[in-house]
Design a protein around this motif. Structure first.
Motif, PDB file in Angstrom:
ATOM      1  N   GLN A   1      41.978  34.871  37.100  1.00  0.00           N
ATOM      2  CA  GLN A   1      42.245  33.194  35.667  1.00  0.00           C
ATOM      3  C   GLN A   1      41.212  32.204  36.155  1.00  0.00           C
ATOM      4  O   GLN A   1      40.877  31.015  35.806  1.00  0.00           O
ATOM      5  CB  GLN A   1      43.385  33.684  35.788  1.00  0.00           C
ATOM      6  N   ASP A   2      41.049  32.154  37.745  1.00  0.00           N
ATOM      7  CA  ASP A   2      40.555  30.913  38.451  1.00  0.00           C
ATOM      8  C   ASP A   2      38.446  31.257  37.173  1.00  0.00           C
ATOM      9  O   ASP A   2      38.413  29.759  37.211  1.00  0.00           O
ATOM     10  CB  ASP A   2      39.563  31.705  39.525  1.00  0.00           C
ATOM     11  N   THR A   3      38.442  32.077  37.182  1.00  0.00           N
ATOM     12  CA  THR A   3      37.094  32.333  36.405  1.00  0.00           C
ATOM     13  C   THR A   3      37.680  32.795  35.016  1.00  0.00           C
ATOM     14  O   THR A   3      36.679  32.334  34.258  1.00  0.00           O
ATOM     15  CB  THR A   3      36.758  34.170  37.400  1.00  0.00           C
ATOM     16  N   PHE A   4      38.274  33.432  34.116  1.00  0.00           N
ATOM     17  CA  PHE A   4      37.754  34.127  32.956  1.00  0.00           C
ATOM     18  C   PHE A   4      39.146  33.639  32.478  1.00  0.00           C
ATOM     19  O   PHE A   4      39.575  33.538  31.295  1.00  0.00           O
ATOM     20  CB  PHE A   4      37.810  35.167  32.709  1.00  0.00           C
ATOM     21  N   GLY A   5      40.564  32.834  32.664  1.00  0.00           N
ATOM     22  CA  GLY A   5      40.693  32.424  32.283  1.00  0.00           C
ATOM     23  C   GLY A   5      42.332  32.688  31.774  1.00  0.00           C
ATOM     24  O   GLY A   5      42.552  34.018  32.468  1.00  0.00           O
ATOM     25  N   ASN A   6      43.643  31.945  31.618  1.00  0.00           N
ATOM     26  CA  ASN A   6      44.658  33.004  31.566  1.00  0.00           C
ATOM     27  C   ASN A   6      45.156  33.715  30.708  1.00  0.00           C
ATOM     28  O   ASN A   6      46.766  33.978  30.335  1.00  0.00           O
ATOM     29  CB  ASN A   6      45.801  31.226  31.640  1.00  0.00           C
ATOM     30  N   SER A   7      44.519  34.437  29.706  1.00  0.00           N
ATOM     31  CA  SER A   7      44.929  35.750  28.486  1.00  0.00           C
ATOM     32  C   SER A   7      44.620  36.916  29.121  1.00  0.00           C
ATOM     33  O   SER A   7      44.263  37.173  30.202  1.00  0.00           O
ATOM     34  CB  SER A   7      44.618  34.831  27.304  1.00  0.00           C
TER      35      SER A   7
END
Lengths: 393, 332
Positions: free
Chosen positions: B94-100
């Protein structure tokens, strides 16, 4: 001669095997092996491999006639069983060739599963064996010989096991267990070489007084480091005989010279230290406690624990045990002990001591000879085991 | 710094795993006061021994890796460690690609996860990353051929969404990119991101490097958000993710040191050697300090163009298989 790769072996028609049974030690075979011996011993490339040279020497007519004389009363009516399948070990490069020769001397046709590990001396030997001149001159011999590679789960291998008249499996315990359980011809003669352990007995005083310690070290190296200390015949226990002070001195000199010799030759290869950690971990697991290790160098680790079975030691790990009498060996000997290499004793003396004290090794031999395969191995006469005696009345 | 956690974990595993304890007592008798002096286990130990710091009854999951010599690693997880691994993976992802959660395009065959006998590191990776998927499509059939029509359908069904493409590096090159090129097809994946791992060894033998990989990917899919990761089944969760500057950083809770391949002595930055990995979340088995058989070098994270200052890893290859295992050959 057929040399089959994995795919070729899977497609090989087992019906096409030319089944021949020969007399043991037949003349044609001895002449062939003598010529093979000459080809090997005159090969410049072969000189790099002491084990290949040893094999070359083994095949000389002189040596074979000497061995043949042990069977002089049976030469007329001892024959092979037919087809022998040899399962080579993955750790001793030239073992497959010795097994093959034993099968041939016993009068059989032979299928040999080559080790799946690559060894340059195996490749070299196979190319020397493929000599066109030999193949033309000895068609009978080559028609009865197949060398092959196979996958571990080869269906064709299982089919072959079902058909052969005799089977020789060169370790380890897992492989032996598997082959024992495979379907076979009910009359199949089986010969198994499960895991064995070995030791060295060294006379501390004799070592210190020896003119050429280099010779002893070289011999020891050939028994051990040469094959990563990975052969059943490579010692893992070293019995040091003598007074405490003599032994202490002898061990210091031995260790120092050994480390120097190993480093000068090849030292440790990348990753070998990891293998040593894992080897010790195996021992720890069996021992159920930690072990005290003296790391004299990366090449030589020592333990001094007479309760420990160092059977998993590899790549230069040895268990030193001090003894002041030969019969002490009885307390430390392991149940599957095979070879005792020795230095600084007379053979007859050791024979007497061992017999008096019920101490058994399959072979008691001078240091340096551990890897010399002979036709009697693990106490079994391989020629007799792979051949049968006919009688006429 | 994770040293304190590693010290505590070492004590914990010594207390709860006898073999580990005896092994540490045998090899690591000196003061444990730096990462370099912390005990390490060779990664192959997980193939040869059952190493766990929990009771049999607490085993929640056993992870297997595929062994090239037949014997897989066995990693014993309890609920706590399995959860911690998941949580760490989520954090890094999620740090890299977001919370989805994303529609996931897996460049592999469904057989890899369905077929029990095909279990491998790929299976573990696909299953691991599938927690970020909303809908999943396997782009390859059981013969590893591109299911091009279904693939185009899947993409058009999700054309307004961000698609998460996942696969092993070599498969992406061979079975996806090269296949697309042969078919002369370009896919509209401008908004997608690609996460790939599994090593560059096979591509190196084809003389393909990271730059060419990214170029071809961009050329055939317009996808520019491409991230490589490094990880292993023996230390799941703490993966090294590629940053915006193209470097693989250790995540929080992990670290690495490099050791000389022959002597195992610790080396500094920019010297190639064996990679030793530390991870603070491996509690059910002694996997917190592992000496791998990967060869690589480390770099100072602070010098990276991205904001992450954690140490950087560069993998250059693997140790040649020098396994010395005794004489069993035909069957193990």
């Amino acid at each position: 001669m057929h040399i089959l790769n994995e795919a070729e072996f899977e497609n090989y028609d087992l019906e096409s095997i030319n089944l021949r049974r020969f007399k043991i030690f037949n003349d044609n075979l001895l002449t062939f092996l003598n010529e093979l011996s000459r080809i090997i011993l005159s090969s410049k490339a072969a000189r790099e491999y002491p084990d290949l040279i040893t094999f070359g020497f083994f095949c000389r007519k002189g040596n074979l006639l000497n061995l043949k004389s042990n069977y002089s009363k049976e030469l007329d009516n001892r024959f092979g069983y037919g087809l022998t399948l040899h399962i080579a070990p993955s750790n001793i490069p030239i073992n497959f060739a010795f097994s093959l020769i034993f099968g041939m001397l016993a009068g059989n046709s032979n299928f040999v599963r080559l080790p799946s590990t690559y060894f340059p001396q195996c490749e070299l030997l196979i190319s020397l064996l493929s000599n066109q001149g030999l193949q033309v001159k000895y068609p009978e011999i080559y028609k009865s010989l197949v060398l092959f590679n196979s996958q571990r789960n080869s269906p064709k291998l299982l089919k072959l096991v079902e058909r052969v008249q005799s089977l020789v499996v060169w370790g380890g315990d897992d492989t032996v267990k598997n082959f024992k359980n495979f379907q076979k011809n009910i009359a199949c003669k089986e010969l198994y070489f499960p895991n064995k352990v070995s030791s060295l007995l060294i006379n501390g005083k004799a070592f210190l007084e020896a003119q050429s310690k280099q010779d002893i070290i070289r011999s020891f190296y050939n028994d051990t480091y040469l094959v990563d200390q990975n052969a059943c015949s490579s010692p893992t226990n070293i019995y040091w005989f003598g007074d405490a002070s003599i032994i202490e001195k002898a061990q210091k000199v031995f260790s120092k010279e050994l480390i120097a010799y190993v480093c000068a030759l090849k030292g440790l290869l990348p990753g070998h230290l990891i293998d040593k950690h894992l080897a010790v971990m195996s021992s720890i697991k069996n021992y159920q406690k930690s072990i005290k290790i003296e790391k004299l160098s990366n090449e030589l680790w020592i333990t001094r624990d007479s309760n420990l079975n160092p059977e998993n030691f590899r790549l230069g790990i040895f268990n030193y045990i001090s003894i002041d009498s030969i019969n002490s060996i009885k307390s430390y000997q392991r149940i599957n002990e095979q070879s005792l290499t020795y230095f600084g004793f007379e053979k007859e003396f050791l024979k007497d001591e061992f017999e008096q004290n019920n101490i058994f090794f399959d072979r008691v031999i001078p240091v340096g000879s551990a890897l010399e395969l002979t036709i009697t191995w693990d106490g079994v006469d391989i020629i007799r085991h792979l051949s049968r005696s006919l009688s006429y009345k | 710094m994770i040293l304190e956690d590693i010290i505590q974990l070492t004590k914990h595993h010594q207390k709860n795993c006898k073999l580990y304890s005896d092994y540490v007592d045998t090899f690591f008798t000196e003061d444990k006061c730096s990462l370099e002096s912390m005990p390490f286990i060779p990664v192959r130990a997980f193939k040869e021994f059952d190493l766990m710091s929990i009771n049999e009854s607490e085993v929640y999951k056993i992870m297997n890796s595929s062994g090239t010599t037949g014997q897989p690693s066995k990693i014993y997880l309890d609920k706590e460690t399995a959860k911690a691994q998941s949580a760490k993976l989520i954090e890094i992802f999620q740090d890299t690609f977001g919370n989805s959660r994303f529609p996931m395009l897996v460049i592999d065959s469904e057989e890899t996860i369905k077929n029990r006998f095909k279990f491998s590191a790929r299976t573990a990776a696909i299953n691991g990353f599938s927690i970020f998927s909303r809908k999943r499509f396997f782009a390859l059939d059981e013969k590893m051929k591109l299911k091009i029509d279904e693939l185009i359908d899947f993409i058009s069904q999700h054309q307004n969404q961000t698609i998460f493409i996942f696969g092993f590096t070599f498969m992406i090159w061979q079975n996806f990119l090269c296949a697309l090129k042969k078919l002369n097809i370009k896919l509209p994946l401008k908004n997608a991101f690609l996460l790939h791992g599994g090593g560059w060894k096979k591509l190196e033998s084809l003389k393909i490097d990271n730059a060419q990989f990214k170029t071809l990917m961009a050329e055939l899919t317009e996808c520019q958000n491409i991230r490589n990761y490094y990880g292993m089944v023996e230390q799941t969760g703490t993966i090294f993710m590629e940053c915006s500057g193209g470097k693989l950083h250790a995540p929080k809770g992990a670290d690495l040191i490099i050791r000389d391949v022959e002597t195992l002595k610790p080396l500094g930055y920019n010297s190639a050697g064996l990679v030793q990995l530390f991870s603070t979340i491996q509690k059910s088995y002694p996997g917190h300090s592992i000496l791998t058989e990967d060869v690589g070098y480390s770099e100072d994270g602070a010098l990276c163009s991205c904001k992450n200052t954690q140490k950087i890893i560069n993998i250059v290859g693997r140790l040649k298989n020098a396994e010395v295992r005794g004489c069993s050959d035909a069957y193990t």
